[in-house]
Design an enzyme around this catalytic site. Structure first.
Site: not given
Ligand SMILES: NC(=O)c1ccc[n+]([C@@H]2O[C@H](COP(=O)([O-])OP(=O)(O)OC[C@H]3O[C@@H](n4cnc5c(N)ncnc54)[C@H](OP(=O)(O)O)[C@@H]3O)[C@@H](O)[C@H]2O)c1
Length: 312
Positions: A16, A138, A165, A167, A181, A204, A211, A271
């Site tokens: 991801g 969530y 973390p 955003n 996002h 929006w 943020r 918001d």
């Molecule tokens: N992005 C942000 O702003 C942000 C902020 C704070 C915290 N976080 C946290 O950081 C982490 C990563 O976020 P991200 O933005 O990088 O998300 P992302 O790009 O959507 O990546 C999430 C990954 O989770 C995997 N996944 C989802 N459902 C699954 C399942 N049922 N079984 C196995 N794998 C699964 C997917 O794997 P595949 O690629 O194989 O489909 C995907 O690669 C998360 O825990 C999120 O809550 C993110």
């Protein structure tokens, strides 16, 4: 200090957005990195997680897999986001304990904080109220995993750490307008409007919410520093240490993309949480993390990546 060189590290969600940067850094530190893909192993299925761990025997698990999205996606999928994020975490933590994993790093989210937390958010205020409604399912699902890890530490001596973390943004983010996002959504809208000569871009909300945004490479560096150097029960914020209003963010993105038209604010849309900014002193004190990339520099990198790789 956990030495990473030569260690088997499983990164769920490693393909991801955040995960791909974490894997690069772990590999750079000499770790043997395993990335299970959703198409092979559905982490919402407990037996699949058990089989995965029995087959791969990781020494460290970094659990990043999640179902995530912006306000629109959270409002459309409250049940799914609660279920998928809670059950994946519960399965990965329980099966890691059972398999004798030495350390687990759980990545939570700023969405776990109460809606009206005093700014900057300190970790000790995490339980002082209910999160902002649009992202509460969530946020609460992920926050329950902190309780689980603290309980597992107390009962089983299981070494699970918990990071919160803010955003994130950066190159390779999700630019799909249905689920993205705020930053990738704005970058996509403003570059498209610039290219088509559109006179107005609709955004929006009112622009008054604030943020904090952390550049993804900084976030990945924090995850790796904590994996190496932190073994405590306390949750730790991972942020950039400065906040920006959505209005200012929009103006900055409009300027960098070279968009010349008007911005129309759709105040019928939410918001989200009024203000968000983390107190980042614990991360500095516990494992020496400080963000290095400023917002404008990070936005320039993100926008140029989208211009090079985005949908034409
Ligand atoms: N992005 C942000 O702003 C942000 C902020 C704070 C915290 N976080 C946290 O950081 C982490 C990563 O976020 P991200 O933005 O990088 O998300 P992302 O790009 O959507 O990546 C999430 C990954 O989770 C995997 N996944 C989802 N459902 C699954 C399942 N049922 N079984 C196995 N794998 C699964 C997917 O794997 P595949 O690629 O194989 O489909 C995907 O690669 C998360 O825990 C999120 O809550 C993110």
């Amino acid at each position: 200090m956990t030495e990473l060189s030569g260690r088997r590290v499983m990164v769920t969600g490693g393909a991801g957005f955040l995960g791909s940067y974490v894997c690069d850094k772990l590999e750079g530190a000499g770790a043997d990195v395993i990335v299970p893909r959703k198409s092979d192993v559905d982490l919402t299925e407990q037996q699949a997680v058990r089989t995965l761990l029995d087959r791969t025997h990781p020494e460290i698990v970094v659990h990043l897999a999640a179902e995530v999205g912006g306000i629109g996606a959270n409002r459309a999928n409250p049940g799914r986001y609660f279920y998928a994020n809670a059950i994946m975490g519960i399965n990965v933590i329980e099966e890691s304990r059972r398999a004798g994993v030495g350390k687990l790093v759980q990545v939570g989210t700023v969405c776990a904080y109460p809606k009206y937390t005093p700014v900057p958010f300190k970790e000790e205020h995490l339980w002082d109220g209910y999160p902002e409604e649009t992202n509460a399912p969530y946020g609460v699902a992920k926050k329950s995993l902190l309780v689980m890890l603290q309980a597992y530490r107390a009962q089983y001596g299981f070494n699970g750490i918990y990071l919160l973390p803010v955003n994130l943004y950066g190159p390779r983010d999700n630019f799909d307008l249905e689920t993205s996002h705020v930053i990738p959504a704005l970058v996509r809208k403003f570059t498209a409007a610039r290219d088509s000569g559109s006179p107005t871009v609709e955004v929006w909300g009112t622009g008054s919410a604030s943020r904090e945004f952390l550049y993804v490479e900084d976030a990945a560096r924090a995850v790796v520093l904590a994996t190496e150097g932190y073994d405590g029960a306390d949750p730790v914020n991972v942020g950039a240490g400065h906040e920006v209003t959505i209005r200012r963010l929009v103006e900055t993105i409009a300027t960098i993309t070279g968009y010349k038209g008007e911005v129309s604010w759709d105040s019928t849309k939410p918001d989200g949480q009024p203000r968000r900014m983390l107190d980042t002193s614990r991360a500095r004190e516990y494992f020496g993390f400080e963000a290095a990339v400023g917002l404008e520099e990070g936005l320039r990198k993100t926008i140029s990546w989208w211009q090079e790789h985005g949908v034409p």
